[in-house]
Enzyme design. Structure first.
Site, mmCIF file in Angstrom:
data_model
loop_
_atom_site.group_PDB
_atom_site.id
_atom_site.type_symbol
_atom_site.label_atom_id
_atom_site.label_comp_id
_atom_site.label_asym_id
_atom_site.label_seq_id
_atom_site.Cartn_x
_atom_site.Cartn_y
_atom_site.Cartn_z
ATOM 1 N N MET A 1 -8.755 8.338 -0.398
ATOM 2 C CA MET A 1 -9.595 8.766 0.736
ATOM 3 C C MET A 1 -10.058 10.195 0.523
ATOM 4 O O MET A 1 -9.297 11.031 0.029
ATOM 5 C CB MET A 1 -8.798 8.664 2.033
ATOM 6 N N MET B 1 -12.062 4.825 -1.081
ATOM 7 C CA MET B 1 -12.781 5.118 0.168
ATOM 8 C C MET B 1 -13.368 6.504 -0.026
ATOM 9 O O MET B 1 -12.962 7.478 0.627
ATOM 10 C CB MET B 1 -11.804 5.055 1.362
ATOM 11 N N SER C 1 0.847 -1.192 0.000
ATOM 12 C CA SER C 1 0.000 0.000 0.000
ATOM 13 C C SER C 1 0.880 1.240 0.000
ATOM 14 O O SER C 1 1.671 1.455 0.926
ATOM 15 C CB SER C 1 -0.897 0.023 1.232
ATOM 16 N N HIS D 1 -8.151 1.253 -4.272
ATOM 17 C CA HIS D 1 -9.106 1.052 -3.179
ATOM 18 C C HIS D 1 -9.782 2.390 -2.912
ATOM 19 O O HIS D 1 -9.189 3.277 -2.309
ATOM 20 C CB HIS D 1 -8.339 0.536 -1.947
ATOM 21 N N MET E 1 -11.608 -5.871 5.066
ATOM 22 C CA MET E 1 -10.819 -4.930 5.867
ATOM 23 C C MET E 1 -10.554 -5.539 7.240
ATOM 24 O O MET E 1 -11.492 -5.950 7.936
ATOM 25 C CB MET E 1 -11.576 -3.604 6.053
ATOM 26 N N HIS F 1 -1.052 -1.090 -4.379
ATOM 27 C CA HIS F 1 -2.356 -0.754 -3.814
ATOM 28 C C HIS F 1 -2.402 0.750 -3.557
ATOM 29 O O HIS F 1 -1.545 1.296 -2.861
ATOM 30 C CB HIS F 1 -2.520 -1.552 -2.511
ATOM 31 N N ASP G 1 -4.591 3.779 -2.031
ATOM 32 C CA ASP G 1 -5.695 4.110 -1.133
ATOM 33 C C ASP G 1 -6.194 5.515 -1.411
ATOM 34 O O ASP G 1 -5.473 6.491 -1.214
ATOM 35 C CB ASP G 1 -5.225 3.997 0.324
ATOM 36 N N ASP H 1 -6.782 -6.391 3.921
ATOM 37 C CA ASP H 1 -6.168 -5.060 3.984
ATOM 38 C C ASP H 1 -6.214 -4.533 5.416
ATOM 39 O O ASP H 1 -7.291 -4.315 5.966
ATOM 40 C CB ASP H 1 -6.933 -4.113 3.041
HETATM 41 C C1 DX5 Z 1 -6.461 1.640 5.362
HETATM 42 C C2 DX5 Z 1 -5.947 1.300 4.001
HETATM 43 C C3 DX5 Z 1 -4.844 0.325 3.965
HETATM 44 C C4 DX5 Z 1 -3.604 0.735 4.699
HETATM 45 C C5 DX5 Z 1 -2.920 -0.496 5.193
HETATM 46 O O1 DX5 Z 1 -7.648 2.378 5.220
HETATM 47 O O2 DX5 Z 1 -7.000 0.763 3.205
HETATM 48 O O3 DX5 Z 1 -4.535 -0.074 2.634
HETATM 49 O O4 DX5 Z 1 -2.696 1.457 3.923
HETATM 50 O O5 DX5 Z 1 -1.834 -0.104 5.954
HETATM 51 P P1 DX5 Z 1 -1.133 -1.091 6.984
HETATM 52 O O6 DX5 Z 1 -0.639 -2.268 6.200
HETATM 53 O O7 DX5 Z 1 -0.076 -0.258 7.575
HETATM 54 O O8 DX5 Z 1 -2.208 -1.511 7.969
HETATM 55 ZN ZN ZN Z 2 -6.476 -0.099 1.213
#
Ligand code: DX5
Ligand code: ZN
Length: 230
Positions: free
Chosen positions: A39, A70, A10, A68, A139, A35, A37, A181
């Site tokens: 947000m 969010m 990620s 991903h 998750m 990956h 993320d 994840d």
């Molecule tokens: C959290 C993200 C993850 C995050 C995982 O909302 O979706 O992808 O980056 O990070 P680690 O592996 O540090 O938990």
């Molecule tokens: Zn993620």
């Protein structure tokens, strides 16, 4: 049982000032996907990157880009990520008013579609979606931040999702990835694989370590021990 395992670092925990370099380094170290993320400070209480950054890393990524989302709403932004080079686009059912339509939009734009389950979101959402999905993402933390602790009941959910996916795949012949994840580390990845996951997102465990290759290699060794080819 032999299963293909994929490791998806990620980028949330990467150095954003050197993102292209980080993407190349982690792929060189053995990553199978990257990956991303996304947000929006609305669906989750944090703000990260949009399609512009996805497009910027595209030329550095010789492996699939796993986006991903969010964000809420979802549909408007999907074509932008498809154009920016996403291979997979996953979203949370709570963030879409019309889940079937969102899956359709992702497919219409040439990407593979994933549905994401928060720790308290029931797998019931798979009942009328699984035959259209390419990926199920469980998750193991509440979404919004890297570096959180793995929530153990995600293992039960993985086992339940594994059964549903195996039944669906046997019936249709379609491949559906089962991704985990949040809080995945060298010391729990084997247990997570044994519970049924085949695709492993890891942010802080990889980017927080000095040697990306050593971390990914140790993860693969743990996966090989858990039963499948690393
Ligand atoms: C959290 C993200 C993850 C995050 C995982 O909302 O979706 O992808 O980056 O990070 P680690 O592996 O540090 O938990
Ligand atoms: Zn993620």
């Amino acid at each position: 049982m032999t299963r293909t395992y994929r490791i998806a670092p990620s980028l949330l925990s990467a150095d954003f000032a050197r993102l292209g370099e980080e993407v190349r380094a982690v792929i060189d170290a053995g990553a199978d996907m990257v990956h991303v993320d996304v947000m929006d400070n609305h669906y989750v209480p944090n703000l990260t990157v949009g399609p512009l950054v996805c497009a910027a890393i595209r030329s550095h990524a010789s492996v699939p880009i796993d986006v991903h989302l969010m964000v809420k709403p979802v549909d408007r932004i999907v074509p932008d990520f498809a154009a920016a080079g996403a291979s997979f686009i996953s979203f949370h059912p709570e963030a879409s008013e019309h889940i079937d339509r969102t899956i359709g939009v992702i497919h219409e734009h040439g990407c593979r579609a994933g549905l994401v389950f928060n720790p308290a979101t029931p797998l019931d959402w798979l009942m009328h979606t699984i035959d259209k999905l390419d990926l199920v993402l469980i998750m193991s933390v509440n979404p919004g931040f890297g570096g959180q602790k793995f929530i153990p009941h995600a293992l039960d959910k993985l086992r339940a999702a594994r059964k549903l996916i195996d039944v669906a795949s046997a019936r249709t012949g379609r491949e559906i990835l089962l991704e985990i994840d949040g809080g995945v580390k060298i010391d729990n990845i084997g247990e997570v694989a044994a519970a049924g996951a085949d695709t492993f997102v890891a942010g802080s465990a990889i980017f927080g370590a000095a040697d990306y290759r050593a971390t990914i290699t140790a993860m693969r060794a743990a996966l090989a021990e858990a039963g499948g080819p690393a």
